[in-house]
Motif scaffolding. Structure first.
Motif, PDB file in Angstrom:
ATOM      1  N   ALA A 163      -6.296   1.282   2.056  1.00  0.00           N
ATOM      2  CA  ALA A 163      -5.524   2.049   1.070  1.00  0.00           C
ATOM      3  C   ALA A 163      -4.586   1.073   0.365  1.00  0.00           C
ATOM      4  O   ALA A 163      -4.144   0.091   0.969  1.00  0.00           O
ATOM      5  N   LEU A 182       0.428   3.481  -1.742  1.00  0.00           N
ATOM      6  CA  LEU A 182       0.141   4.703  -1.000  1.00  0.00           C
ATOM      7  C   LEU A 182       0.646   4.598   0.443  1.00  0.00           C
ATOM      8  O   LEU A 182       1.271   5.530   0.957  1.00  0.00           O
ATOM      9  N   LYS A 231      -6.446  -3.307  -0.013  1.00  0.00           N
ATOM     10  CA  LYS A 231      -6.116  -2.820   1.326  1.00  0.00           C
ATOM     11  C   LYS A 231      -4.690  -3.243   1.657  1.00  0.00           C
ATOM     12  O   LYS A 231      -4.127  -4.118   1.007  1.00  0.00           O
ATOM     13  N   LEU A 287      -4.342   8.837   5.928  1.00  0.00           N
ATOM     14  CA  LEU A 287      -4.618   8.159   4.646  1.00  0.00           C
ATOM     15  C   LEU A 287      -5.987   8.559   4.103  1.00  0.00           C
ATOM     16  O   LEU A 287      -6.150   8.727   2.901  1.00  0.00           O
ATOM     17  N   LYS A 341      -6.466   9.931   0.087  1.00  0.00           N
ATOM     18  CA  LYS A 341      -6.862   8.849  -0.840  1.00  0.00           C
ATOM     19  C   LYS A 341      -7.528   9.404  -2.091  1.00  0.00           C
ATOM     20  O   LYS A 341      -8.215  10.337  -2.102  1.00  0.00           O
TER      21      LYS A 341
END
Length: 167
Positions: A17, A21, A121, A163, A167
């Motif tokens: 993610a 976020l 990431k 997550l 997403k």
């Protein structure tokens, strides 16, 4: 003893993610309540005042209904990269208390969380160490590294699953 005289506990995990976020779900009570707890527990109360000098005061509830409280006091906040804080067990009113299951656990800890984005990431690392711990508290901290790894690994599993849902 100071935090500098003890090798910090460190744990790292990469999440699929973006950093913004991961930062959002790490710093916003509406997200934290959905994932922040070790395996087998759930967050009961979650109050966040994300500013230097502000606090995160929360409770964790076990499957059998036992409740424990924790509190963070923020020392440094650099969105979306870093948070440094003092953490301790607390009571419902926010006072400093001993660990409910380990009375010789360090009364206060200093903790730093860093987030680094790599190819979309996020690498998240937590480091923490006793703050002004006694010799007995330092020994308890050292003996507890396996439990800290287990607890944070379970928390990271829940963060990873959460997550994936947003997403």
């Amino acid at each position: 003893m100071t935090a500098e005289s003890v090798k910090p506990f460190a744990i790292k995990r990469t999440f699929d993610a973006p950093r913004e976020l991961v930062w959002a779900v790490w710093t916003d009570a509406k997200h934290l309540i959905n994932w922040f707890s070790p395996t087998g527990m759930k967050m009961g109360t979650c109050n966040m005042d994300l500013r230097v000098g502000g606090t995160f005061h929360y409770s964790l509830v076990s499957a059998d209904g036992n409740e424990m409280w924790g509190k963070w006091t923020f020392l440094e906040i650099i969105p979306p990269e870093k948070i440094s804080l003092i953490t301790h067990f607390s009571d419902a009113a926010g006072g400093v208390t001993i660990h409910p299951l380990a009375p010789t656990w360090p009364l206060k800890m200093i903790s730093t969380t860093t987030l680094i984005e790599r190819d979309g990431k996020t690498e998240l690392m937590i480091e923490w160490a006793p703050l002004d711990g006694t010799e007995e508290e330092i020994a308890t901290f050292e003996a507890g590294r396996g439990g800290m790894t287990q607890g944070w690994s379970g928390t990271f599993e829940q963060l990873d699953a959460y997550l994936m849902t947003i997403k």
